[in-house]
Design a protein around this motif. Structure first.
Motif: not given
Length: 163
Positions: A134-142
């Motif tokens: 979830d953290r990496v997903l947020q980072h990638v989407l950002f």
């Protein structure tokens, strides 16, 4: 008295000429009548033949108009179906492109996580994996929203967020 005698004789000769001329005209007319009747009959037959041809042509015209209307309706249905297919194709293409984008993001997230775990050589549980994902997903989407290509996002950027 001579005048009286000559007068009726002149009238008689003139009357005889009139009668003979009348009979001659009647005979000539009677001789010409069969020819005229034949000519009139030929004209009527030609007229009837032309009327039959006109009727046949009108029937052909009606059939051609009916075929034209049928093909016009068929064409309209084909055009409508083609437009519907184009719209469906455009919607399906849009949906598939969105799915491809989502798959690319997920792929990048899992790739970054696998690189991190390979570098850290950590054992991880399913709960830890889900949190990190979830953290990496947020980072990638950002970074994707900022316009950065997904291929440039690496594990080095994410390590500090996961520890």
């Amino acid at each position: 008295m001579n005048d009286n005698i000559e007068s009726p004789a002149v009238w008689q000769v003139d009357g005889e000429n009139r009668q003979s001329t009348g009979w001659r005209d009647s005979i000539i007319t009677a001789d010409q009548a069969p020819g005229e009747a034949t000519r009139i009959q030929d004209g009527i037959q030609c007229s009837l033949k032309l009327q039959r041809e006109v009727r046949a042509l009108r029937e052909e015209l009606k059939k051609a108009q009916a075929d034209a209307l049928r093909y016009q309706g068929l064409h309209a249905r084909v055009v409508a179906a083609t437009r519907q297919l184009e719209n469906d194709h455009a919607a399906e293409t849009h949906r598939l492109r969105a799915e491809i984008g989502q798959f690319l993001v997920r792929h990048r997230v899992y790739k970054v996580l696998s690189e991190h775990y390979a570098l850290a050589a950590l054992r991880f549980s399913a709960k830890t994996l889900a949190e990190h994902r979830d953290r990496v997903l947020q980072h990638v989407l950002f970074h994707k929203r900022k316009g950065r290509p997904l291929s440039e996002i690496g594990a080095g950027e994410v390590i500090s967020k996961l520890l």
